[in-house]
Design a protein around this motif. Structure first.
Motif, short mmCIF file in Angstrom:
data_model
loop_
_atom_site.label_atom_id
_atom_site.label_comp_id
_atom_site.label_asym_id
_atom_site.label_seq_id
_atom_site.Cartn_x
_atom_site.Cartn_y
_atom_site.Cartn_z
N ALA A 161 0.80 -1.18 0.08
CA ALA A 161 -0.01 -0.06 -0.07
C ALA A 161 0.74 1.25 0.04
N GLY A 162 1.93 1.39 0.83
CA GLY A 162 2.63 2.30 0.85
C GLY A 162 3.53 2.55 -0.33
N VAL A 163 4.29 1.69 -0.97
CA VAL A 163 4.74 1.88 -2.22
C VAL A 163 4.03 2.40 -3.41
N LEU A 164 2.44 2.00 -3.53
CA LEU A 164 1.78 2.20 -4.46
C LEU A 164 1.31 3.79 -4.51
N ARG A 165 1.19 4.00 -2.95
CA ARG A 165 0.74 5.44 -2.82
C ARG A 165 2.15 6.40 -3.06
N TYR A 166 3.04 5.98 -2.65
CA TYR A 166 4.35 6.61 -3.18
C TYR A 166 4.64 6.98 -4.49
N TYR A 167 4.35 5.93 -5.46
CA TYR A 167 4.44 6.29 -6.77
C TYR A 167 3.07 7.11 -7.18
N GLY A 168 1.98 7.08 -6.60
CA GLY A 168 1.06 7.64 -6.92
C GLY A 168 1.52 9.28 -6.83
N GLY A 169 2.08 9.62 -5.78
CA GLY A 169 2.62 10.70 -5.66
C GLY A 169 3.51 11.40 -6.68
N TRP A 170 4.10 10.55 -7.32
CA TRP A 170 5.36 10.83 -8.14
C TRP A 170 4.54 11.25 -9.82
N ALA A 171 3.32 10.33 -9.86
CA ALA A 171 2.98 10.61 -11.09
C ALA A 171 2.79 11.81 -11.84
N ASP A 172 2.59 12.84 -11.12
CA ASP A 172 2.68 14.26 -11.57
C ASP A 172 3.69 15.17 -11.41
N LYS A 173 4.78 14.30 -11.02
CA LYS A 173 6.01 14.97 -10.81
C LYS A 173 7.25 14.72 -12.00
N ILE A 174 6.73 14.02 -12.84
CA ILE A 174 7.78 13.34 -13.87
C ILE A 174 7.87 14.70 -14.76
N GLU A 175 9.03 15.55 -14.61
CA GLU A 175 9.31 16.53 -15.23
C GLU A 175 10.46 16.84 -16.25
N GLY A 176 10.34 17.54 -17.47
CA GLY A 176 11.49 17.42 -18.19
C GLY A 176 12.27 18.59 -18.15
N LYS A 177 12.99 19.34 -19.03
CA LYS A 177 13.83 20.57 -18.65
C LYS A 177 13.56 21.51 -20.01
N THR A 178 13.96 22.62 -19.92
CA THR A 178 13.99 23.58 -21.26
C THR A 178 15.62 23.91 -21.42
N LEU A 179 15.73 23.87 -22.58
CA LEU A 179 17.41 24.14 -22.70
C LEU A 179 17.49 25.35 -23.66
N ASP A 180 18.25 26.40 -23.60
CA ASP A 180 18.45 27.63 -24.62
C ASP A 180 19.68 27.23 -25.20
N LEU A 181 19.89 26.64 -26.37
CA LEU A 181 20.89 26.38 -26.96
C LEU A 181 21.82 27.39 -27.58
N ASN A 182 21.06 28.49 -28.14
CA ASN A 182 21.66 29.54 -28.69
C ASN A 182 20.36 30.45 -28.87
N PRO A 183 20.69 31.91 -29.39
CA PRO A 183 19.50 32.56 -29.76
C PRO A 183 18.41 32.25 -30.68
N ASP A 184 18.87 31.10 -31.60
CA ASP A 184 18.04 30.98 -32.48
C ASP A 184 17.54 29.40 -32.47
N THR A 185 17.81 28.86 -31.40
CA THR A 185 17.46 27.51 -31.17
C THR A 185 16.77 27.16 -29.73
N PHE A 186 15.89 26.82 -29.54
CA PHE A 186 15.36 26.36 -28.33
C PHE A 186 14.84 24.91 -28.20
N ALA A 187 15.35 24.21 -27.32
CA ALA A 187 15.13 22.77 -27.07
C ALA A 187 14.26 22.53 -25.85
N TYR A 188 13.75 21.50 -25.62
CA TYR A 188 13.15 20.89 -24.47
C TYR A 188 13.36 19.28 -24.50
N ILE A 189 13.35 19.06 -23.32
CA ILE A 189 13.66 17.60 -22.91
C ILE A 189 12.16 16.75 -22.06
#
Ligand code: ADP
Length: 497
Positions: free
Chosen positions: A122-150
């Motif tokens: 029960a504990g581990v299922l609820r723990y991962y339930g808490g993670w579900a909406d915290k799986i986040e990527g990143k944004t990267l500014d490579l140079n003024p003409d290029t934007f990337a995200y992960i």
């Protein structure tokens, strides 16, 4: 044969046991119409038969999972995925008596321990339930003409193959992170212990998981397990079990579609006691370290090393402590150690005990079968062992340990690491420097200090060396179930005209 049977457990009362394959939120029979028996290891009597998945059923389950992954499941928000996992965890609590009773009946583990397992699920299922909406990527500014995200994207259809020593807990450890990250699963239980996972499958439907997201099948390793691990439409395999089978799975992945593989395998973990340890505390953890779950733990502290100053006293008192472990009926309130899971395991362990005796090791206590019905083995301690003996090098997976004497810290670090495994280890000392120095030097995925077998869903678990690939539990497990996508956006003018 029908799809449910009426069973009765000594503490759970009468209940409806599902015995079919759980595919697409439906109970179905195997295409080939095969069934196999599951046995109560405490009585050696057959409990019931369950439907067996063969290659064709694995195909059907994988197709159902794929359809869910490409369809309805994609539209379920991370927040709602989390809610489903939390609800499933709550249903484990609500059905704790039944789940624990079925677990004890099929696996033989003491009911008091089975109840702890269910609470941990029960504990581990609820723990991962808490993670579900915290799986986040990143944004990267490579140079003024290029934007990337992960983006962190789900891997897809995950085949999960679990063992018989913690049937429910391994089910929850596997399902939690896979679902939190948006994957779908086909999970195959061990042929020795299919029952509790089938009861849990009903709970996934009650929790509201869409069809095809969680599929639970019973079947044999060489048939259903092999079909899953070599399947061309399975994106990942997560496996817990023996090192031998782990290698087979890795080969099957290499020989098919190069699916991602995580493995949690065997161990031969050192449990090290220094002269300055609190001896009562150390004895109690050393006893728990090897005899918990009847020694059927991949992280069992099966090699015990005690410093020479307290060795004789420790051996004497450890023997007295181990003899107090109550071995017997898993449903009796005071039982600590029930039967081994099967005749095959029982025979393997008894063979190791014979090997130890033949090699000249001293049996300090135990060394025999207990009673004449059920697969019970006396807690067994060997002394006068040498490092090259089979009982010191190979995983026994039973209530059997070796104990030997060491002189120095340097010496015990060397022998502690003298194994192909690297799952766990422990150090018992009151000296902070010794604790940290030895913990850092031991090549193992988990090191306990003045404790043993303390696992928690927040703390990653897995092996160095031949004990595995990847980590379960904690934030670390999310890595195994996501893949990284880089999206690169050109904002400026075309580069090459
Ligand atoms: P043990 O030796 O302790 O029974 P195993 O590693 O054989 O442990 O079993 C763990 C899980 O692996 C079980 O679900 C079993 O069915 C499965 N399994 C066994 N052999 C294979 C195989 N060749 N391919 C895939 N899975 C397997």
């Amino acid at each position: 044969m029908s799809l449910t049977v009426q069973l009765e457990t000594p503490t759970g009362g009468k209940y409806e046991q599902p015995i079919g394959l759980f595919i697409n939120n439906e109970w179905v029979k195997g295409v080939d119409g095969k069934t196999f028996e599951t046995t109560n290891p405490a009585t050696e009597e057959v409990i019931t038969s369950v439907h067996e998945a063969t290659e064709k059923d694995v195909d059907i389950a994988v197709a159902a999972a794929r359809k869910a992954f490409e369809g309805e499941w994609r539209r379920v928000t991370p927040e709602d995925r989390g809610k489903l996992l939390v609800k499933l965890g709550d249903l484990f609590d609500k059905n704790a008596d039944l789940l624990a009773s079925v677990e004890s009946l099929d696996n033989g583990k003491a009911i008091s321990m089975a109840k702890v397992d269910v609470a941990l699920c029960a504990g581990v299922l609820r723990y991962y339930g808490g993670w579900a909406d915290k799986i986040e990527g990143k944004t990267l500014d490579l140079n003024p003409d290029t934007f990337a995200y992960i983006r962190k994207e789900p891997v897809g259809v995950c085949g999960q193959i679990i063992p018989w020593n913690f049937p429910l807990l391994m089910w929850a450890w596997k399902i939690g992170p896979a679902i939190a990250t948006g994957n779908v699963v086909v999970i195959k239980t061990a042929e020795q212990t299919p029952l509790s996972a089938l009861v849990a499958a009903n709970l996934t439907k009650e929790a509201g998981f869409p069809p095809g997201v969680i599929n639970v099948i019973s079947g044999f390793g060489k048939i259903a397990g092999a079909a899953l691990s070599s399947h061309m439409d399975v994106d990942k395999i997560a496996f817990t079990g023996s090192t031998v089978v782990g290698r087979t799975i890795l080969k099957a992945a290499a020989g098919s579609n190069l699916k991602k593989v995580t493995l949690e395998l065997g161990g031969k973990s050192p449990n090290i006691v220094f002269d300055d340890a609190d001896i009562d505390n150390a004895i109690s953890w050393v006893n728990f370290g090897i005899f918990f779950n009847h020694g059927q733990c991949c992280c069992a502290g099966s090699r015990i090393y005690v410093q020479e100053g307290i060795y004789d006293k420790f051996v004497q008192r450890f023997k007295e402590r181990a003899q107090k472990n109550v071995v017997g009926d898993p449903f009796a309130k005071d039982t600590f150690q029930g039967p081994q899971v099967s005749k095959v395991q029982f025979d393997r362990i008894m063979n190791y005990i014979k090997e130890g005796k033949d090699a000249g090791a001293t049996v300090e206590i135990g060394g025999n079968r207990k009673g004449d019905k059920g697969y019970f083995i006396e807690p067994t301690i060997f002394s006068n062992v040498t490092e090259n003996m089979k009982i010191v090098q190979e995983e026994i997976f039973g209530p059997v340990c070796s104990i030997s004497k060491f002189k120095t810290k340097e010496e015990v670090i060397k022998i502690g690491n003298n194994t192909t495994y690297g799952l766990a280890a422990a150090v018992h000392t009151k000296d902070l420097n010794t604790a940290i120095e030895v913990s850092n030097a031991l090549r193992a995925g988990t090191v306990w200090v003045n404790a043993y077998n303390v696992l928690h869903h927040q703390m990653p678990f897995g092996g160095f060396k031949e004990s595995g690939i990847g980590r379960e539990l904690g934030e670390a497990a999310l890595e195994n179930y996501t893949q990284t996508k880089s999206v690169c956006i050109r904002l400026g003018d075309a580069l090459f005209g």
